[in-house]
Design a protein around this motif. Structure first.
Motif, PDB file in Angstrom:
ATOM      1  N   GLY A 194     -24.679  95.864 116.586  1.00  0.00           N
ATOM      2  CA  GLY A 194     -26.348  95.915 115.560  1.00  0.00           C
ATOM      3  C   GLY A 194     -27.728  95.332 116.319  1.00  0.00           C
ATOM      4  N   CYS A 195     -27.106  94.423 117.388  1.00  0.00           N
ATOM      5  CA  CYS A 195     -28.490  93.973 117.861  1.00  0.00           C
ATOM      6  C   CYS A 195     -28.676  94.779 119.220  1.00  0.00           C
ATOM      7  CB  CYS A 195     -27.931  92.699 118.808  1.00  0.00           C
ATOM      8  SG  CYS A 195     -27.132  90.637 118.057  1.00  0.00           S
ATOM      9  N   GLY A 196     -28.213  96.090 119.488  1.00  0.00           N
ATOM     10  CA  GLY A 196     -28.685  96.984 120.053  1.00  0.00           C
ATOM     11  C   GLY A 196     -28.503  96.449 121.644  1.00  0.00           C
ATOM     12  N   SER A 216     -34.472  75.321 120.165  1.00  0.00           N
ATOM     13  CA  SER A 216     -35.805  74.613 120.785  1.00  0.00           C
ATOM     14  C   SER A 216     -37.539  75.598 120.185  1.00  0.00           C
ATOM     15  CB  SER A 216     -36.005  73.261 121.481  1.00  0.00           C
ATOM     16  OG  SER A 216     -36.334  73.932 122.657  1.00  0.00           O
ATOM     17  N   ASP A 217     -37.303  76.691 119.902  1.00  0.00           N
ATOM     18  CA  ASP A 217     -38.823  77.505 120.265  1.00  0.00           C
ATOM     19  C   ASP A 217     -38.533  78.069 118.866  1.00  0.00           C
ATOM     20  OD1 ASP A 217     -40.837  79.527 120.497  1.00  0.00           O
ATOM     21  OD2 ASP A 217     -40.096  80.154 122.550  1.00  0.00           O
ATOM     22  N   LYS A 218     -39.985  77.380 118.058  1.00  0.00           N
ATOM     23  CA  LYS A 218     -40.079  77.147 116.871  1.00  0.00           C
ATOM     24  C   LYS A 218     -40.101  79.514 116.390  1.00  0.00           C
ATOM     25  CE  LYS A 218     -39.636  73.719 114.385  1.00  0.00           C
ATOM     26  NZ  LYS A 218     -38.150  73.349 114.479  1.00  0.00           N
ATOM     27  N   SER A 219     -41.653  79.832 117.527  1.00  0.00           N
ATOM     28  CA  SER A 219     -41.155  81.467 117.144  1.00  0.00           C
ATOM     29  C   SER A 219     -40.277  82.448 117.102  1.00  0.00           C
ATOM     30  CB  SER A 219     -42.211  81.157 117.686  1.00  0.00           C
ATOM     31  OG  SER A 219     -42.014  81.779 119.163  1.00  0.00           O
ATOM     32  N   GLU A 220     -39.392  81.777 118.409  1.00  0.00           N
ATOM     33  CA  GLU A 220     -38.306  82.880 118.114  1.00  0.00           C
ATOM     34  C   GLU A 220     -36.868  82.448 117.397  1.00  0.00           C
ATOM     35  OE1 GLU A 220     -35.084  84.197 120.858  1.00  0.00           O
ATOM     36  OE2 GLU A 220     -36.495  82.843 121.376  1.00  0.00           O
ATOM     37  N   LEU A 221     -37.477  80.990 116.580  1.00  0.00           N
ATOM     38  CA  LEU A 221     -36.323  81.014 115.208  1.00  0.00           C
ATOM     39  C   LEU A 221     -37.237  81.825 114.152  1.00  0.00           C
ATOM     40  CD1 LEU A 221     -35.419  77.621 115.532  1.00  0.00           C
ATOM     41  CD2 LEU A 221     -34.250  79.038 116.414  1.00  0.00           C
ATOM     42  N   GLU A 222     -37.979  82.030 114.360  1.00  0.00           N
ATOM     43  CA  GLU A 222     -38.723  82.511 113.295  1.00  0.00           C
ATOM     44  C   GLU A 222     -38.495  84.005 112.694  1.00  0.00           C
ATOM     45  OE1 GLU A 222     -41.305  82.911 109.461  1.00  0.00           O
ATOM     46  OE2 GLU A 222     -40.891  80.679 110.772  1.00  0.00           O
ATOM     47  N   THR A 223     -39.051  84.204 114.434  1.00  0.00           N
ATOM     48  CA  THR A 223     -38.645  86.279 114.186  1.00  0.00           C
ATOM     49  C   THR A 223     -36.905  85.927 113.925  1.00  0.00           C
ATOM     50  OG1 THR A 223     -39.875  85.724 116.129  1.00  0.00           O
ATOM     51  CG2 THR A 223     -37.903  87.760 116.466  1.00  0.00           C
ATOM     52  N   VAL A 224     -36.230  85.073 114.251  1.00  0.00           N
ATOM     53  CA  VAL A 224     -34.456  84.919 113.683  1.00  0.00           C
ATOM     54  C   VAL A 224     -34.625  85.274 111.846  1.00  0.00           C
ATOM     55  CG1 VAL A 224     -32.338  84.418 113.471  1.00  0.00           C
ATOM     56  CG2 VAL A 224     -33.214  83.959 116.001  1.00  0.00           C
ATOM     57  N   LYS A 225     -35.355  85.272 111.863  1.00  0.00           N
ATOM     58  CA  LYS A 225     -35.161  84.681 110.165  1.00  0.00           C
ATOM     59  C   LYS A 225     -36.240  85.791 109.629  1.00  0.00           C
ATOM     60  CE  LYS A 225     -38.576  81.698 108.047  1.00  0.00           C
ATOM     61  NZ  LYS A 225     -38.806  80.558 107.741  1.00  0.00           N
ATOM     62  N   LYS A 226     -37.061  85.866 109.892  1.00  0.00           N
ATOM     63  CA  LYS A 226     -37.958  87.120 109.271  1.00  0.00           C
ATOM     64  C   LYS A 226     -37.021  88.311 109.842  1.00  0.00           C
ATOM     65  CE  LYS A 226     -41.818  85.402 107.905  1.00  0.00           C
ATOM     66  NZ  LYS A 226     -41.141  84.774 106.911  1.00  0.00           N
ATOM     67  N   ASN A 227     -36.535  88.971 110.991  1.00  0.00           N
ATOM     68  CA  ASN A 227     -36.284  90.424 111.490  1.00  0.00           C
ATOM     69  C   ASN A 227     -34.296  90.155 111.448  1.00  0.00           C
ATOM     70  OD1 ASN A 227     -38.662  90.680 112.239  1.00  0.00           O
ATOM     71  ND2 ASN A 227     -38.080  90.672 114.432  1.00  0.00           N
ATOM     72  N   PHE A 228     -34.431  89.697 111.143  1.00  0.00           N
ATOM     73  CA  PHE A 228     -31.988  89.554 111.151  1.00  0.00           C
ATOM     74  C   PHE A 228     -32.636  88.540 109.468  1.00  0.00           C
ATOM     75  CE2 PHE A 228     -28.421  88.081 110.995  1.00  0.00           C
ATOM     76  CZ  PHE A 228     -27.099  89.062 111.140  1.00  0.00           C
ATOM     77  N   GLY A 273     -31.141  90.879 104.019  1.00  0.00           N
ATOM     78  CA  GLY A 273     -31.965  90.718 102.951  1.00  0.00           C
ATOM     79  C   GLY A 273     -32.163  89.990 102.217  1.00  0.00           C
ATOM     80  N   LEU A 274     -31.968  89.065 103.133  1.00  0.00           N
ATOM     81  CA  LEU A 274     -31.979  87.358 101.688  1.00  0.00           C
ATOM     82  C   LEU A 274     -34.216  87.383 102.189  1.00  0.00           C
ATOM     83  CD1 LEU A 274     -29.542  85.787 104.594  1.00  0.00           C
ATOM     84  CD2 LEU A 274     -29.266  86.309 101.886  1.00  0.00           C
ATOM     85  N   LYS A 275     -33.852  86.679 101.089  1.00  0.00           N
ATOM     86  CA  LYS A 275     -35.234  86.099 100.545  1.00  0.00           C
ATOM     87  C   LYS A 275     -35.468  84.883 101.462  1.00  0.00           C
ATOM     88  CE  LYS A 275     -36.159  88.557  96.624  1.00  0.00           C
ATOM     89  NZ  LYS A 275     -36.434  89.805  97.554  1.00  0.00           N
ATOM     90  N   ASP A 276     -37.123  84.975 101.559  1.00  0.00           N
ATOM     91  CA  ASP A 276     -37.395  83.208 102.686  1.00  0.00           C
ATOM     92  C   ASP A 276     -36.904  82.246 101.784  1.00  0.00           C
ATOM     93  OD1 ASP A 276     -38.392  81.828 104.294  1.00  0.00           O
ATOM     94  OD2 ASP A 276     -40.115  82.555 104.401  1.00  0.00           O
ATOM     95  N   GLY A 277     -36.825  80.782 102.701  1.00  0.00           N
ATOM     96  CA  GLY A 277     -36.753  80.117 101.880  1.00  0.00           C
ATOM     97  C   GLY A 277     -36.293  78.418 102.673  1.00  0.00           C
ATOM     98  N   PRO A 278     -36.291  77.851 102.067  1.00  0.00           N
ATOM     99  CA  PRO A 278     -36.131  76.039 102.935  1.00  0.00           C
ATOM    100  C   PRO A 278     -34.501  76.417 102.810  1.00  0.00           C
ATOM    101  CG  PRO A 278     -36.099  75.423 100.853  1.00  0.00           C
ATOM    102  CD  PRO A 278     -36.691  77.114 100.878  1.00  0.00           C
ATOM    103  N   GLU A 279     -33.280  77.269 102.537  1.00  0.00           N
ATOM    104  CA  GLU A 279     -31.904  77.355 103.384  1.00  0.00           C
ATOM    105  C   GLU A 279     -32.066  78.105 104.272  1.00  0.00           C
ATOM    106  OE1 GLU A 279     -33.354  80.988  99.997  1.00  0.00           O
ATOM    107  OE2 GLU A 279     -33.127  79.323 100.038  1.00  0.00           O
ATOM    108  N   LEU A 280     -32.835  79.459 104.412  1.00  0.00           N
ATOM    109  CA  LEU A 280     -32.593  80.077 105.874  1.00  0.00           C
ATOM    110  C   LEU A 280     -32.889  79.740 107.014  1.00  0.00           C
ATOM    111  CD1 LEU A 280     -34.103  83.674 105.066  1.00  0.00           C
ATOM    112  CD2 LEU A 280     -32.392  82.531 104.273  1.00  0.00           C
ATOM    113  N   ASP A 281     -33.919  78.066 107.218  1.00  0.00           N
ATOM    114  CA  ASP A 281     -34.469  77.590 107.590  1.00  0.00           C
ATOM    115  C   ASP A 281     -33.518  76.749 107.857  1.00  0.00           C
ATOM    116  OD1 ASP A 281     -37.066  78.332 108.622  1.00  0.00           O
ATOM    117  OD2 ASP A 281     -37.677  77.246 106.538  1.00  0.00           O
TER     118      ASP A 281
END
Length: 113
Positions: free
Chosen positions: A34-36, A50-62, A68-76
């Motif tokens: 799935g990672c292609g 430690s890269d906040k933008s990278e972790l944000e990408t993991v959250k948004k894209n994965f 299919g999860l909703k954004d929220g503090p539990e994701l972080d």
């Protein structure tokens, strides 16, 4: 064995030795596929914990798009927990391993069924 099989074996070893988990090889293989093509690129195959933008990408894209999860503090919190399990000092955190652990954390294995 092909290059992908070698990488899957390396990811399984990381899960065992660095994360203290016994990997579900079928799920790990599906997550890796799935990672292609990113798994073959030295930069894209890893996640900078430690890269906040990278972790944000993991959250948004994965987590949001793929699982299919909703954004929220539990994701972080889940991302932080996975990074902690992998080891903050661990330089190479493989994307497939992080995605595998997040999939298990949220019980979303059915997405790869």
């Amino acid at each position: 064995m092909g290059k992908r099989d070698d990488l899957i074996a390396k990811y399984a070893d990381d899960l065992k030795t660095k994360c203290g988990m016994t990997p579900d090889m079928d799920l790990l293989t599906k997550v890796t596929i799935g990672c292609g093509p990113a798994i073959y690129n030295a930069d894209a195959s890893t996640v900078a914990g430690s890269d906040k933008s990278e972790l944000e990408t993991v959250k948004k894209n994965f987590l949001e798009k793929k699982l299919g999860l909703k954004d929220g503090p539990e994701l972080d919190a889940a991302i932080d927990a996975v990074i902690e399990t992998y080891g903050k000092s661990e330089r190479n955190k493989f994307r497939a391993v992080i995605y595998y652990m997040l999939t298990k954390h949220f019980g979303k294995e059915s997405i790869y069924a």
